[in-house]
Design a protein around this motif. Structure first.
Motif, PDB file in Angstrom:
ATOM      1  N   ASN A  15       0.892  -1.184   0.000  1.00 39.48           N
ATOM      2  CA  ASN A  15       0.000   0.000   0.000  1.00 39.48           C
ATOM      3  C   ASN A  15       0.913   1.212   0.000  1.00 39.48           C
ATOM      4  O   ASN A  15       1.516   1.540   1.020  1.00 39.48           O
ATOM      5  CB  ASN A  15      -0.862  -0.068   1.255  1.00 39.48           C
ATOM      6  CG  ASN A  15      -1.965   0.959   1.349  1.00 39.48           C
ATOM      7  OD1 ASN A  15      -2.377   1.253   2.458  1.00 39.48           O
ATOM      8  ND2 ASN A  15      -2.470   1.469   0.257  1.00 39.48           N
ATOM      9  N   TYR A  17       2.456   5.050  -0.737  1.00 35.39           N
ATOM     10  CA  TYR A  17       2.119   6.466  -0.633  1.00 35.39           C
ATOM     11  C   TYR A  17       3.340   7.333  -0.905  1.00 35.39           C
ATOM     12  O   TYR A  17       4.492   6.867  -0.799  1.00 35.39           O
ATOM     13  CB  TYR A  17       1.554   6.788   0.765  1.00 35.39           C
ATOM     14  CG  TYR A  17       0.185   6.198   0.988  1.00 35.39           C
ATOM     15  CD1 TYR A  17       0.034   4.960   1.596  1.00 35.39           C
ATOM     16  CD2 TYR A  17      -0.953   6.868   0.564  1.00 35.39           C
ATOM     17  CE1 TYR A  17      -1.219   4.395   1.774  1.00 35.39           C
ATOM     18  CE2 TYR A  17      -2.219   6.309   0.737  1.00 35.39           C
ATOM     19  CZ  TYR A  17      -2.332   5.081   1.338  1.00 35.39           C
ATOM     20  OH  TYR A  17      -3.575   4.521   1.497  1.00 35.39           O
ATOM     21  N   ASN A  68      -6.402  10.335  -0.177  1.00 37.01           N
ATOM     22  CA  ASN A  68      -6.522   9.236  -1.134  1.00 37.01           C
ATOM     23  C   ASN A  68      -6.174   9.714  -2.537  1.00 37.01           C
ATOM     24  O   ASN A  68      -6.051  10.918  -2.790  1.00 37.01           O
ATOM     25  CB  ASN A  68      -7.961   8.690  -1.118  1.00 37.01           C
ATOM     26  CG  ASN A  68      -8.312   8.029   0.200  1.00 37.01           C
ATOM     27  OD1 ASN A  68      -7.622   7.127   0.666  1.00 37.01           O
ATOM     28  ND2 ASN A  68      -9.399   8.489   0.815  1.00 37.01           N
ATOM     29  N   CYS A  77      -4.518   6.317   8.316  1.00 33.69           N
ATOM     30  CA  CYS A  77      -4.030   5.280   7.400  1.00 33.69           C
ATOM     31  C   CYS A  77      -3.092   4.355   8.170  1.00 33.69           C
ATOM     32  O   CYS A  77      -2.032   4.795   8.638  1.00 33.69           O
ATOM     33  CB  CYS A  77      -3.300   5.912   6.227  1.00 33.69           C
ATOM     34  SG  CYS A  77      -2.676   4.671   5.062  1.00 33.69           S
ATOM     35  N   GLY A  78      -3.519   3.105   8.315  1.00 26.95           N
ATOM     36  CA  GLY A  78      -2.739   2.161   9.123  1.00 26.95           C
ATOM     37  C   GLY A  78      -1.393   1.850   8.506  1.00 26.95           C
ATOM     38  O   GLY A  78      -0.356   1.893   9.185  1.00 26.95           O
ATOM     39  N   ASN A  79      -1.370   1.552   7.206  1.00 30.96           N
ATOM     40  CA  ASN A  79      -0.088   1.221   6.580  1.00 30.96           C
ATOM     41  C   ASN A  79       0.840   2.433   6.566  1.00 30.96           C
ATOM     42  O   ASN A  79       2.060   2.294   6.794  1.00 30.96           O
ATOM     43  CB  ASN A  79      -0.319   0.707   5.157  1.00 30.96           C
ATOM     44  CG  ASN A  79      -0.867  -0.714   5.150  1.00 30.96           C
ATOM     45  OD1 ASN A  79      -0.415  -1.558   5.935  1.00 30.96           O
ATOM     46  ND2 ASN A  79      -1.824  -0.987   4.312  1.00 30.96           N
ATOM     47  N   ASN A 166     -11.705   5.658  10.139  1.00 27.56           N
ATOM     48  CA  ASN A 166     -12.307   5.595   8.812  1.00 27.56           C
ATOM     49  C   ASN A 166     -13.211   4.356   8.746  1.00 27.56           C
ATOM     50  O   ASN A 166     -12.998   3.377   9.429  1.00 27.56           O
ATOM     51  CB  ASN A 166     -11.240   5.589   7.712  1.00 27.56           C
ATOM     52  CG  ASN A 166     -10.132   4.604   7.992  1.00 27.56           C
ATOM     53  OD1 ASN A 166     -10.219   3.789   8.887  1.00 27.56           O
ATOM     54  ND2 ASN A 166      -9.082   4.667   7.184  1.00 27.56           N
ATOM     55  N   ASN A 199     -14.766   2.026   2.951  1.00 26.22           N
ATOM     56  CA  ASN A 199     -13.764   1.043   2.516  1.00 26.22           C
ATOM     57  C   ASN A 199     -14.411  -0.334   2.610  1.00 26.22           C
ATOM     58  O   ASN A 199     -15.088  -0.623   3.611  1.00 26.22           O
ATOM     59  CB  ASN A 199     -12.535   1.107   3.430  1.00 26.22           C
ATOM     60  CG  ASN A 199     -11.890   2.485   3.435  1.00 26.22           C
ATOM     61  OD1 ASN A 199     -11.207   2.864   2.490  1.00 26.22           O
ATOM     62  ND2 ASN A 199     -12.135   3.255   4.500  1.00 26.22           N
ATOM     63  N   GLU A 217     -10.560   0.258  -1.525  1.00 28.49           N
ATOM     64  CA  GLU A 217     -10.449   1.394  -0.620  1.00 28.49           C
ATOM     65  C   GLU A 217     -11.266   2.587  -1.112  1.00 28.49           C
ATOM     66  O   GLU A 217     -11.241   2.927  -2.304  1.00 28.49           O
ATOM     67  CB  GLU A 217      -8.982   1.837  -0.481  1.00 28.49           C
ATOM     68  CG  GLU A 217      -8.163   0.976   0.428  1.00 28.49           C
ATOM     69  CD  GLU A 217      -6.960   1.712   0.975  1.00 28.49           C
ATOM     70  OE1 GLU A 217      -7.059   2.930   1.190  1.00 28.49           O
ATOM     71  OE2 GLU A 217      -5.916   1.065   1.171  1.00 28.49           O
ATOM     72  N   ARG A 218     -11.952   3.221  -0.181  1.00 34.39           N
ATOM     73  CA  ARG A 218     -12.605   4.497  -0.460  1.00 34.39           C
ATOM     74  C   ARG A 218     -11.545   5.443  -1.014  1.00 34.39           C
ATOM     75  O   ARG A 218     -10.498   5.608  -0.403  1.00 34.39           O
ATOM     76  CB  ARG A 218     -13.190   5.065   0.822  1.00 34.39           C
ATOM     77  CG  ARG A 218     -13.777   6.453   0.713  1.00 34.39           C
ATOM     78  CD  ARG A 218     -14.370   6.953   2.004  1.00 34.39           C
ATOM     79  NE  ARG A 218     -13.378   7.131   3.059  1.00 34.39           N
ATOM     80  CZ  ARG A 218     -13.664   7.679   4.235  1.00 34.39           C
ATOM     81  NH1 ARG A 218     -14.898   8.048   4.512  1.00 34.39           N
ATOM     82  NH2 ARG A 218     -12.717   7.824   5.152  1.00 34.39           N
ATOM     83  N   CYS A 226      -4.586  -2.786   3.201  1.00 36.62           N
ATOM     84  CA  CYS A 226      -5.196  -1.653   3.912  1.00 36.62           C
ATOM     85  C   CYS A 226      -5.039  -1.937   5.401  1.00 36.62           C
ATOM     86  O   CYS A 226      -5.574  -2.941   5.891  1.00 36.62           O
ATOM     87  CB  CYS A 226      -6.665  -1.534   3.530  1.00 36.62           C
ATOM     88  SG  CYS A 226      -7.551  -0.227   4.406  1.00 36.62           S
ATOM     89  N   GLY A 227      -4.296  -1.080   6.092  1.00 38.27           N
ATOM     90  CA  GLY A 227      -3.998  -1.344   7.502  1.00 38.27           C
ATOM     91  C   GLY A 227      -5.217  -1.251   8.387  1.00 38.27           C
ATOM     92  O   GLY A 227      -5.502  -2.156   9.193  1.00 38.27           O
ATOM     93  N   THR A 228      -5.975  -0.168   8.239  1.00 34.88           N
ATOM     94  CA  THR A 228      -7.198  -0.037   9.046  1.00 34.88           C
ATOM     95  C   THR A 228      -8.207  -1.099   8.621  1.00 34.88           C
ATOM     96  O   THR A 228      -8.988  -1.605   9.431  1.00 34.88           O
ATOM     97  CB  THR A 228      -7.814   1.364   8.880  1.00 34.88           C
ATOM     98  OG1 THR A 228      -7.912   1.678   7.476  1.00 34.88           O
ATOM     99  CG2 THR A 228      -6.991   2.426   9.589  1.00 34.88           C
TER     100      THR A 228
HETATM  101  N1  LIG Z   1      -8.906   4.804   1.855  1.00 36.55           N
HETATM  102  C1  LIG Z   1      -8.965   5.054   3.306  1.00 36.55           C
HETATM  103  C2  LIG Z   1      -7.682   5.767   3.788  1.00 36.55           C
HETATM  104  C3  LIG Z   1      -6.428   4.897   3.624  1.00 36.55           C
HETATM  105  C4  LIG Z   1      -6.433   3.755   4.611  1.00 36.55           C
HETATM  106  C5  LIG Z   1      -5.556   2.575   4.278  1.00 36.55           C
HETATM  107  N2  LIG Z   1      -4.645   2.705   3.169  1.00 36.55           N
HETATM  108  C6  LIG Z   1      -4.858   2.026   5.510  1.00 36.55           C
HETATM  109  O1  LIG Z   1      -3.741   1.486   5.402  1.00 36.55           O
HETATM  110  O2  LIG Z   1      -5.478   2.113   6.606  1.00 36.55           O
HETATM  111  C7  LIG Z   1     -10.190   5.927   3.625  1.00 36.55           C
HETATM  112  O3  LIG Z   1     -10.575   6.756   2.800  1.00 36.55           O
HETATM  113  O4  LIG Z   1     -10.710   5.776   4.728  1.00 36.55           O
END
Ligand SMILES: N[C@H](CCC[C@H](N)C(=O)O)C(=O)O
Length: 284
Positions: A15, A17, A68, A77-79, A166, A199, A217-218, A226-228
């Motif tokens: 994931n 960024y 995003n 964002c967890g990751n 989120n 998400n 993912e949203r 996706c960490g969360t």
């Molecule tokens: N798309 C997610 C944010 C990124 C979360 C995800 N990449 C993670 O690692 O938690 C949202 O709009 O809530």
């Protein structure tokens, strides 16, 4: 008037960024920057943009904002939080190995696990407690849903709502490969049930107890992890009796260890954080 911005590309379980230290570079339109820079053909290419800064409050050490790929801002964002821990330590911005990170969904504590050479191998994040009732993120009468039915196009899915700041909707299935995630993830992200969008996780409990999970993912579409979302999946699995409170979430880009602690109710997520490259780009 354009200016040169230095950025760092990192990923957590795939994931990926773009990270910018906004104590050095002001980004006054992060939404537009996220859209432009995330483009995998015309830009740098990423799942979104993460801004790192010093904390404005004494209770935390640093702060983060996450945007995003479509420019929408998320609570957390967890990751990315794991990658921020690595970024701050390995770039010499702190010698703390317990870092308090201010996010829009509270202060998360990052515990860095270092290699012999002192670089960060993995990070455990105290993701705080999940929220199972949230009327602003879930349009049901009581703001909760556990194994509830939702129509999506020509299919009906059963899912569980979990917010980690989120929103996440976790759908368990016996055959994850049977689901067209690009089609149904997109429909569900924008479903009227989710006033702030959502998400969407599709999860299959494997024989060894691991939970294979794919995510739409949203604001970014299908991502490698996706960490969360991994936290939400583990919580939903425990909540519905599909898994114990400590499990491994197997995502396309890697594995995350998730523990929903019985004592403090917090979710602890442990996983990798990888440096990819440093770069420069023009920002106007
Ligand atoms: N798309 C997610 C944010 C990124 C979360 C995800 N990449 C993670 O690692 O938690 C949202 O709009 O809530």
């Amino acid at each position: 008037m354009s200016k040169t911005i230095k950025f760092t590309k990192m990923h957590g379980a795939g994931n990926d960024y773009i990270y910018v230290d906004t104590s050095l570079y002001g980004i006054d339109n992060p939404e537009a920057a996220a859209v432009k820079w995330s483009d995998r053909h015309k830009g740098i290419g990423s799942d979104g943009l993460v801004l790192i800064d010093k904390s404005p409050i004494p209770e935390a050490d640093f702060s983060m904002r996450i945007f995003n790929a479509d420019g929408s801002e998320a609570m957390m964002c967890g990751n990315a939080s794991r990658c921020i821990g690595k970024y701050l330590h390995d770039k010499g911005l702190t010698d703390l190995t317990e870092i308090r990170l201010l996010t829009l969904s509270g202060i998360k504590t990052l515990s860095l696990h270092l290699r012999v050479d002192g670089t960060t191998e993995s990070v455990t994040v105290d993701m705080l407690a999940p929220t199972l009732t949230c009327r602003s993120q879930l349009a049901t009468t009581d703001g909760t849903m556990t194994d509830g039915e939702v129509e999506a196009g020509d299919r009906t899915f059963r899912g569980t709502f979990v917010s980690m700041g989120n929103p996440h909707f976790v759908i368990f299935t016996d055959n994850i490969d049977d689901i067209d995630i690009a089609r149904y993830g997109a429909i569900l992200e924008h479903h009227p049930l989710f006033p702030e969008r959502c998400n969407i996780e599709f999860a299959e409990v494997e024989d060894n107890g691991n939970i294979r999970t794919r995510v739409w993912e949203r604001g970014s579409g299908i991502t490698m992890a996706c960490g969360t979302g991994a936290c939400a999946t583990a919580v939903a699995a425990a909540l519905t009796g599909r898994s114990p409170r400590h499990c491994t979430i197997v995502m396309d880009g890697g594995e995350l260890d998730i523990r929903w602690d019985e004592t403090d109710g917090h979710v602890y997520k442990t996983g990798p954080a990888e440096f990819v490259f440093d770069g420069e780009t023009e920002y106007t």
